[in-house]
Scaffold this motif. Structure first.
Motif, PDB file in Angstrom:
ATOM      1  N   SER A 251       3.330  -8.529  -5.341  1.00 23.74           N
ATOM      2  CA  SER A 251       4.023  -8.712  -4.060  1.00 23.74           C
ATOM      3  C   SER A 251       3.690  -7.540  -3.137  1.00 23.74           C
ATOM      4  N   GLN A 252       4.079  -7.668  -1.898  1.00 22.07           N
ATOM      5  CA  GLN A 252       3.889  -6.568  -0.939  1.00 22.07           C
ATOM      6  C   GLN A 252       4.663  -5.335  -1.418  1.00 22.07           C
ATOM      7  N   LEU A 253       5.863  -5.568  -1.928  1.00 28.27           N
ATOM      8  CA  LEU A 253       6.685  -4.462  -2.408  1.00 28.27           C
ATOM      9  C   LEU A 253       5.995  -3.738  -3.561  1.00 28.27           C
ATOM     10  N   GLU A 254       5.471  -4.510  -4.509  1.00 28.19           N
ATOM     11  CA  GLU A 254       4.791  -3.902  -5.650  1.00 28.19           C
ATOM     12  C   GLU A 254       3.544  -3.136  -5.202  1.00 28.19           C
ATOM     13  N   LEU A 255       2.796  -3.693  -4.282  1.00 24.68           N
ATOM     14  CA  LEU A 255       1.598  -3.000  -3.785  1.00 24.68           C
ATOM     15  C   LEU A 255       1.981  -1.698  -3.086  1.00 24.68           C
ATOM     16  N   ALA A 256       3.014  -1.747  -2.279  1.00 26.19           N
ATOM     17  CA  ALA A 256       3.454  -0.538  -1.575  1.00 26.19           C
ATOM     18  C   ALA A 256       3.901   0.527  -2.571  1.00 26.19           C
ATOM     19  N   ARG A 257       4.612   0.108  -3.613  1.00 28.10           N
ATOM     20  CA  ARG A 257       5.057   1.078  -4.632  1.00 28.10           C
ATOM     21  C   ARG A 257       3.860   1.656  -5.380  1.00 28.10           C
ATOM     22  N   ARG A 258       2.847   0.818  -5.691  1.00 25.37           N
ATOM     23  CA  ARG A 258       1.642   1.321  -6.381  1.00 25.37           C
ATOM     24  C   ARG A 258       0.935   2.376  -5.535  1.00 25.37           C
ATOM     25  N   ARG A 259       0.898   2.129  -4.228  1.00 28.31           N
ATOM     26  CA  ARG A 259       0.227   3.085  -3.329  1.00 28.31           C
ATOM     27  C   ARG A 259       1.092   4.313  -3.051  1.00 28.31           C
ATOM     28  N   GLY A 260       2.353   4.223  -3.384  1.00 22.84           N
ATOM     29  CA  GLY A 260       3.250   5.350  -3.114  1.00 22.84           C
ATOM     30  C   GLY A 260       3.662   5.416  -1.655  1.00 22.84           C
ATOM     31  N   ASP A 261       3.591   4.293  -0.955  1.00 24.17           N
ATOM     32  CA  ASP A 261       3.946   4.248   0.466  1.00 24.17           C
ATOM     33  C   ASP A 261       5.396   3.778   0.586  1.00 24.17           C
ATOM     34  N   GLU A 262       6.308   4.746   0.665  1.00 21.81           N
ATOM     35  CA  GLU A 262       7.731   4.424   0.685  1.00 21.81           C
ATOM     36  C   GLU A 262       8.137   3.642   1.938  1.00 21.81           C
ATOM     37  N   ALA A 263       7.544   3.976   3.074  1.00 18.43           N
ATOM     38  CA  ALA A 263       7.894   3.256   4.313  1.00 18.43           C
ATOM     39  C   ALA A 263       7.512   1.783   4.195  1.00 18.43           C
ATOM     40  N   ALA A 264       6.313   1.500   3.662  1.00 18.03           N
ATOM     41  CA  ALA A 264       5.878   0.108   3.482  1.00 18.03           C
ATOM     42  C   ALA A 264       6.753  -0.581   2.440  1.00 18.03           C
ATOM     43  N   ALA A 265       7.172   0.159   1.406  1.00 22.24           N
ATOM     44  CA  ALA A 265       8.035  -0.419   0.375  1.00 22.24           C
ATOM     45  C   ALA A 265       9.384  -0.806   0.967  1.00 22.24           C
ATOM     46  N   GLU A 266       9.917   0.029   1.841  1.00 27.64           N
ATOM     47  CA  GLU A 266      11.204  -0.291   2.486  1.00 27.64           C
ATOM     48  C   GLU A 266      11.063  -1.525   3.375  1.00 27.64           C
ATOM     49  N   ARG A 267       9.963  -1.618   4.116  1.00 27.80           N
ATOM     50  CA  ARG A 267       9.741  -2.801   4.972  1.00 27.80           C
ATOM     51  C   ARG A 267       9.612  -4.060   4.119  1.00 27.80           C
ATOM     52  N   ALA A 268       8.872  -3.970   3.024  1.00 32.21           N
ATOM     53  CA  ALA A 268       8.696  -5.126   2.141  1.00 32.21           C
ATOM     54  C   ALA A 268      10.022  -5.534   1.528  1.00 32.21           C
ATOM     55  N   GLN A 269      10.845  -4.557   1.170  1.00 30.05           N
ATOM     56  CA  GLN A 269      12.146  -4.862   0.585  1.00 30.05           C
ATOM     57  C   GLN A 269      13.050  -5.538   1.622  1.00 30.05           C
ATOM     58  N   ALA A 270      12.990  -5.059   2.872  1.00 27.78           N
ATOM     59  CA  ALA A 270      13.783  -5.672   3.947  1.00 27.78           C
ATOM     60  C   ALA A 270      13.310  -7.104   4.212  1.00 27.78           C
ATOM     61  N   GLN A 271      11.996  -7.310   4.190  1.00 31.89           N
ATOM     62  CA  GLN A 271      11.452  -8.666   4.375  1.00 31.89           C
ATOM     63  C   GLN A 271      11.918  -9.579   3.255  1.00 31.89           C
ATOM     64  N   GLN A 272      11.876  -9.091   2.032  1.00 33.04           N
ATOM     65  CA  GLN A 272      12.291  -9.897   0.887  1.00 33.04           C
ATOM     66  C   GLN A 272      13.773 -10.249   0.983  1.00 33.04           C
ATOM     67  N   ALA A 273      14.590  -9.279   1.408  1.00 31.36           N
ATOM     68  CA  ALA A 273      16.024  -9.539   1.564  1.00 31.36           C
ATOM     69  C   ALA A 273      16.260 -10.595   2.638  1.00 31.36           C
ATOM     70  N   ALA A 274      15.503 -10.529   3.736  1.00 30.46           N
ATOM     71  CA  ALA A 274      15.638 -11.524   4.811  1.00 30.46           C
ATOM     72  C   ALA A 274      15.226 -12.906   4.312  1.00 30.46           C
ATOM     73  N   LEU A 275      14.169 -12.983   3.520  1.00 36.45           N
ATOM     74  CA  LEU A 275      13.735 -14.265   2.958  1.00 36.45           C
ATOM     75  C   LEU A 275      14.778 -14.828   1.998  1.00 36.45           C
ATOM     76  N   ASP A 276      15.315 -13.948   1.166  1.00 37.26           N
ATOM     77  CA  ASP A 276      16.334 -14.397   0.209  1.00 37.26           C
ATOM     78  C   ASP A 276      17.576 -14.907   0.938  1.00 37.26           C
ATOM     79  N   GLU A 277      17.912 -14.277   2.048  1.00 38.06           N
ATOM     80  CA  GLU A 277      19.078 -14.717   2.821  1.00 38.06           C
ATOM     81  C   GLU A 277      18.796 -16.033   3.540  1.00 38.06           C
TER      82      GLU A 277
END
Length: 143
Positions: free
Chosen positions: A106-132
């Motif tokens: 997922s985007q979140l997993e890729l961001a975490r692998r790269r160590g990009d916390e800002a991208a990980a937060e955006r991916a997590q927010a996107q996932q939360a919006a999709l889940d909602e």
């Protein structure tokens, strides 16, 4: 403006009238360039003779038979190719379907692998919006 392609089986008088144009380009009969030529121009006459010879050749039964034979040969070749493809297309499609169905990161997993916390937060927010927005569907990469 180019010289027309040579026609098979020009009659001697057709050949003489077309040759009278010399090395000059012969426009297509009825074209703008043809209309611009003087009425007594050998090039204008050559264009008319070439058009008439093309029509005579095109309507010749032997020429019609040749065109039909070429068309039938092409149709047979296409049919043969389609028949040959029938044997491998379904297998290839199954392989493709299997490879496309494999889940990727997922985007979140890729961001975490790269160590990009800002991208990980955006991916997590996107996932939360999709889940909602789609609570009954589970999305890949949910944190």
């Amino acid at each position: 403006m180019t010289r027309p392609l040579p026609l098979p089986g020009l009659l001697p008088w057709e050949d003489r009238l077309i040759a009278a144009a010399g090395d000059q380009p012969i426009p297509d009969y009825g074209s703008r360039e043809w209309h611009a030529l003087p009425e007594n121009s050998a090039i204008r006459v050559a264009a008319c003779v070439h058009a008439a010879a093309a029509w005579r050749t095109y309507t010749n039964p032997a020429e019609i038979a040749l065109r039909l034979r070429i068309e039938l040969d092409e149709a047979r070749e296409l049919d043969r190719l389609e028949h040959d493809l029938d044997g491998w297309t379904p297998t290839l499609t199954r392989r493709q379907r299997a490879s496309y169905a494999k889940p990727g990161p997922s985007q979140l997993e890729l961001a975490r692998r790269r160590g990009d916390e800002a991208a990980a937060e955006r991916a997590q927010a996107q996932q939360a919006a999709l889940d909602e927005a789609f609570p009954l569907q589970r999305h890949q990469g949910a944190a």
